[in-house]
Design an enzyme around this catalytic site. Structure first.
Site, PDB file in Angstrom:
ATOM      1  N   ARG A  63       0.822  -1.218   0.000  1.00  0.00           N
ATOM      2  CA  ARG A  63       0.000   0.000   0.000  1.00  0.00           C
ATOM      3  C   ARG A  63       0.862   1.277   0.000  1.00  0.00           C
ATOM      4  O   ARG A  63       0.555   2.214  -0.754  1.00  0.00           O
ATOM      5  CB  ARG A  63      -0.969  -0.026   1.180  1.00  0.00           C
TER       6      ARG A  63
ATOM      7  N   ASN B 154      -6.980  -2.531   1.797  1.00  0.00           N
ATOM      8  CA  ASN B 154      -7.110  -3.990   1.857  1.00  0.00           C
ATOM      9  C   ASN B 154      -8.576  -4.358   1.990  1.00  0.00           C
ATOM     10  O   ASN B 154      -9.303  -3.765   2.799  1.00  0.00           O
ATOM     11  CB  ASN B 154      -6.355  -4.554   3.069  1.00  0.00           C
TER      12      ASN B 154
END
Length: 801
Positions: free
Chosen positions: A25, A43
């Protein structure tokens, strides 16, 4: 605007794979911000979801970077991209780019990262006296550190790991929350202020010291010959000075491990090169992110320094060597050098257990189970949730990778796996052929065999093989077996529809599947599972000839198989035993496995030789009385089951040559036989295909015996035996593939841990115009059985709709 041209594009990406806890990320955030894109990343149960809005050229550049510049630990399995309608409020500056909170939910499509060795950036911080993590033994970041062994569930967030009980200090929290920091959402992030601590205590529980003093003191004790239990990443190690013969022998005595080789850890590649020979493949493996135990040829030792103790490995010239893979190891070796360990210190680092038990996990468990072995205990308070042994592999050169799956060499050199555990699990094996459309197939559980047990769960097109569990011969290991089934199903969020087990009714795994699992249970023959495992690795569809060569497995006819030629069709899902090695009797059953001389005498008896000829049999001095009883057992077939085992053939030849009358661990006789080869010899014993299509391995043994009677050296006989068996197996495969109209030959079984056979047989098959298929992701030994069971079960569900 002319032609309805829009200045911006909006795209949605869904990424699955190993993309949590690996800096994925922050990577997405960075490449989006660099391009001035708006949107978010988060997520979710379906994977990592990304939405971006911005100029077309920047959106395209983002998509390219997303595919080609991923972090070192990330692994993308699928990446779906979808163009979306751009609405007027959408703009690059609209809220900028954000990392959103993870979504909870069932049925996630992400992978847990395996545990990974300390990265160079963290080591640099640990080496800097001005850094706040100077010599801190739990330093990590998103590019390294514990993952699988500390994870309770998915999504992989700090609250679902064993780090949940360590609140972040202000500085660590700032790192954790900064998307541009190397430790952004590094779940094990810690420092000396807020993280785990280490301490030393005596075996009787008396505290000694803590922190750096504990590491310094245990190093001093190890240098002086002490045996220490050290809590590591996936369990405990038992450690001692690997150059101290007395310390190594004492460890063997206390651990009840008289001969099996012991693993050695050294501080760096320079130290490794002092003790073992290292080529380019070995160097890549030793210094890579996994840091397994690598089996490499022994060298003489550092010039002017100490050599490894002779008893590290007495049956082979190969030594299992690994480099430090945790910060604690690195600090320990720093202090070991200071304590007089020399420039190339070496420690035995063997599993913290008694032989045949699982590796010890928690502090109290270790103190209870290892108090009679270790003199002191180096402990810490970060819980290990999943016990995981070190992986054991043998690196190969690319030229030796003939027959492996095409992508098996990534991200390192091609390997022969002996034990697949830390660093490799729970990475899945992709088992779906590209032409299949069977992602909706329910989950299958394969529960493996008795020895070298692993379990395997399928999820969609992937098979998740567990870490090495061990031999299911005691309650402790059976408890570990149950623990891993529960945990792996939980983190994958799957519920098996069926369970596949071995045919042997008395195996504990079989009994669990039939009596305890509550699932529809299906039996699959041991060697058929071997072949399905290697075919699954290659995503092979169709018919192939399988050569399954190992110790023993219960056959469909009730005899003990182990040298088998099998027809296996993955589309029709049929199989047939088409031929086998010469059958012999196994006097005493399991006793013959531990006393290979019985096998040698049984083979002589089958040849009509009931008394020694020109030379006394090597086992008579020790086992003379029992030897005189054996002919009666063999004549009357009393406790003498029939076997066609290839492994027992190796045992018999080794015993005939006086190399191994007894065996204290599985494969010991065969290891000695391979190591005895005189590599200058070029003659091969004849090993013919008999009229019934079987391989006449009894005649092969007779050739070895005849030379032994004539006084030919064990080294020459061993080499002639190996060359003869390789040639015979290749001719055998050519005979049956020609008869059956096949061209692929799948090779599996523990015998393929023999490097000579594993490298030469695929080449011999290729020379005969055949296509060899060998393992590249999992061990050829029984550690692959669960994969074969699960792959077969998945095909069964597909076939049955």
């Amino acid at each position: 605007m002319p032609n309805g041209f829009l200045p911006y594009e909006k795209r949605r990406f869904v990424v699955t794979g190993q993309v949590q806890g690996v800096g994925f990320r922050p990577f997405v955030y960075r490449i989006a911000v660099e391009r001035g894109l708006a949107g978010f990343v988060k997520n979710t149960p379906e994977g990592v979801v990304i939405e971006i809005t911005g100029p077309a050229v920047d959106a395209a550049s983002f998509g390219h970077a997303l595919r080609t510049e991923i972090p070192p630990l990330a692994r993308i399995v699928s990446l779906d991209e979808e163009a979306q309608e751009v609405k007027p409020p959408d703009a690059p500056t609209e809220g900028g780019f954000q990392i959103l909170k993870s979504d909870q939910g069932e049925g996630h499509a992400v992978l847990i990262s395996p545990d990974t060795a300390t990265c160079a950036d963290c080591l640099a911080e640990m080496a800097d006296p001005n850094d706040r993590r100077y010599l801190y033994p739990f330093t990590n970041c998103t590019n390294c550190g514990p993952r699988y062994t500390i994870t309770r569930s998915i999504p992989y967030d700090r609250a679902t790991t064993s780090m949940a009980c360590f609140p972040l200090c202000e500085e660590c929290a700032a790192e954790y929350e900064n998307p541009l920091d190397r430790r952004f959402h590094a779940q094990p992030n810690a420092c000396p202020v807020c993280g785990p601590r280490v301490w030393l205590q005596e075996a009787d529980g008396m505290p000694v010291c803590q922190g750096q003093d504990a590491l310094r003191e245990v190093a001093r004790r190890l240098a002086a010959g002490t045996i220490a239990a050290i809590k590591g990443l996936g369990g405990f190690h038992l450690a001692c000075d690997a150059t101290n013969e007395s310390a190594v022998q004492l460890l063997r005595e206390r651990k009840h491990r008289p001969h099996k080789p012991l693993a050695v850890m050294v501080p760096d590649i320079e130290a490794a090169a002092a003790y073992v020979f290292i080529d380019e493949s070995a160097a890549r493996l030793l210094t890579g992110p996994v840091r397994p135990i690598a089996l490499l040829p022994r060298a003489s030792g550092p010039a002017g320094g100490k050599a490894l103790a002779a008893s590290i490995a007495t049956d082979t010239d190969l030594v299992g060597v690994m480099l430090p893979y945790t910060p604690l190891h690195h600090v320990l070796f720093r202090y070991l050098r200071e304590a007089g360990g020399g420039s190339h210190p070496a420690l035995v680092m063997t599993s913290g257990n008694l032989s045949d038990e699982p590796i010890a996990l928690g502090n109290r468990e270790a103190l209870s189970r290892l108090a009679d072995i270790a003199d002191c205990f180096l402990l810490h308070d970060r819980d290990i949730l999943i016990r995981t042994d070190d992986s054991v592999v043998m690196p190969l050169t690319p030229d030796d990778a003939l027959g492996m799956p095409k992508d098996a060499a990534e991200p390192g050199p091609p390997l022969i796996y002996f034990r697949r555990a830390r660093g490799y699990t729970p990475s899945p094996v992709d088992i779906q052929n590209l032409d299949d459309r069977t992602d909706g197939v329910p989950t299958v559980l394969g529960v493996g065999p008795e020895l070298k047990n692993t379990i395997c769960l399928t999820k969609g097109s992937q098979a998740f093989l567990s870490q090495h569990i061990g031999d299911l011969e005691n309650l402790e290991t059976m408890g570990f077996f149950r623990e891993i089934i529960t945990h792996l199903a939980a983190i994958l969020q799957v519920s098996p529809a069926i369970v596949v087990h071995d045919l042997h009714p008395n195996f504990l795994a079989t009994r669990w599947a039939v009596e305890e699992s509550g699932l529809p249970a299906h039996g699959l023959q041991h060697h058929v599972a071997h072949i399905h495992a290697v075919l699954a690795e290659h995503r092979f569809r169709g018919a192939a000839l399988g050569l399954a060569l190992d110790g023993t497995g219960l056959g469909e006819d009730g005899t003990l198989w182990g040298g088998e030629a099998l027809f296996v069709d993955t589309e029709a899902l049929t199989h047939e035993r088409v031929a086998h090695f010469s059958p012999i009797l196994l006097p005493g059953g399991d006793a013959a496995v531990k006393e290979p001389w019985r096998i040698a005498q049984s083979m002589l008896h089958a040849l009509g030789i009931t008394e020694p000829g020109n030379r006394p049999w090597p086992w008579l001095d020790t086992f003379g009385p029992m030897s005189r009883m054996l002919p009666q057992m063999l004549d009357k077939k009393i406790n003498a089951p029939i076997t066609t085992s290839c492994g027992r053939l190796f045992d018999g030849v080794a015993a005939m040559l006086g190399l191994a009358n007894t065996a204290s661990y599985e494969g010991q006789a065969a290891i000695r036989l391979e190591g005895a080869q005189d590599m200058a010899e070029t003659v091969a014993y004849p090993c013919a295909v008999s009229g019934d299509g079987n391989l006449d391995t009894l005649a092969l043994f007779a050739e070895a015996h005849q030379d032994w009677e004539a006084g030919v050296s064990a080294g020459v006989i061993s080499r002639r035996f190996h060359l003869g068996l390789i040639r015979g197996l290749a001719d055998w495969a050519a005979h049956h593939t020609g008869r059956l109209g096949l061209e692929h030959v799948a090779l599996s079984g523990g015998v393929f841990q023999n490097r000579t056979l594993a490298l030469a047989l695929p080449k011999a098959l290729a020379d005969r115009g055949l296509i060899p298929l060998v393992h590249g992701f999992v061990p050829p030994n029984d550690g692959c059985i669960a994969l074969g069971q699960a792959a077969w079960g998945r095909l069964l569900l597909v076939k049955n709709g």
